[in-house]
Design an enzyme around this catalytic site. Sequence first.
Site: not given
Length: 331
Positions: A67, A136
Amino acid sequence: MGAGETQEAKTTYREAMREALREALRSDERVFLMGEDVGRYGGCFGVSLGLLEEFGPERVRDTPLSESAFVGAGIGAALAGLRPIVEIMTVNFSLLALDQILNNAATLLHMSGGQLPVPLVIRMTTGAGRQLAAQHSHSLEGWYAHIPGIRVLAPATLEDARHMLAPALADPDPVLIFEHGSLYNVSGELLPPASPVDLDHAAIRRPGTDISLITYGGSLPKALAAADELASEGINAEVTDLRTLRPLDDAAITASVARTHRAVVVDEAWRTGSLAAEVSARIAEESFYDLDAPVERVCSAEVPMPYARRLEEAALPQVADIVAAAHRAVD
């Protein structure tokens, strides 16, 4: 179809987002999409399905699993004059790129004396309710709303999912778009816009006179359902969708409280240091003498999000919690 009639199209939130991406790619050759699995796989949540075949690998780019690297590449592309759309699978992964977002994307325009705008759009899925457990299921959009130099959007309706992307790409500052995972399968009729989506103002999704339910993103359907239940009990609730979390539309919030004199702020994030805390503080600062009751907050339990469905549901704000908070304020 007769003259003056408007064609409605049935679609889903996911398809509305995909059509927004398609329109952006078609209308401006500077636009490209990049992220993990956005190409051949069609996106972790299927939003970019089919775009690789339509626009090719130069415009729809699968990236390595880093990322920090691909958000940094997006910042560099924006500085070079392109209009990148970076997809981060889920908000928790954005923490790996927080240095790029906070120390580069959000600050370069300021630190360059206005010479280096960063017209970058970062999309990511947020929220719980899908049994994805503690790693998540975060709702961290309030963290990003804390940062000067960026705009933070939370489209909650089909119309905003479809039409927020274009003005976001036109913004000279970085824009973060938080898409709640529970909304992707929501379907309905999508009307053509009467005017461009306004990124500066909240929207009244249901007018009311007795109490203001103030929320955003994936909590909007719950707030509307709570308003329906309250209406059956004779309580007329107004529902305000914040839509843009930075900058907040203070005028819309204070106007709603001035009408109803009570407020419930619904936020899926943890209560401590939440966006709900910020909204509540602003109501106290700007609308104190309009209030007939203390501001109520409905937030997630302050625990890592459980995996088991019943525990997850117990940890999240639910319609019954919003109704109960409204009763405390009204009674």
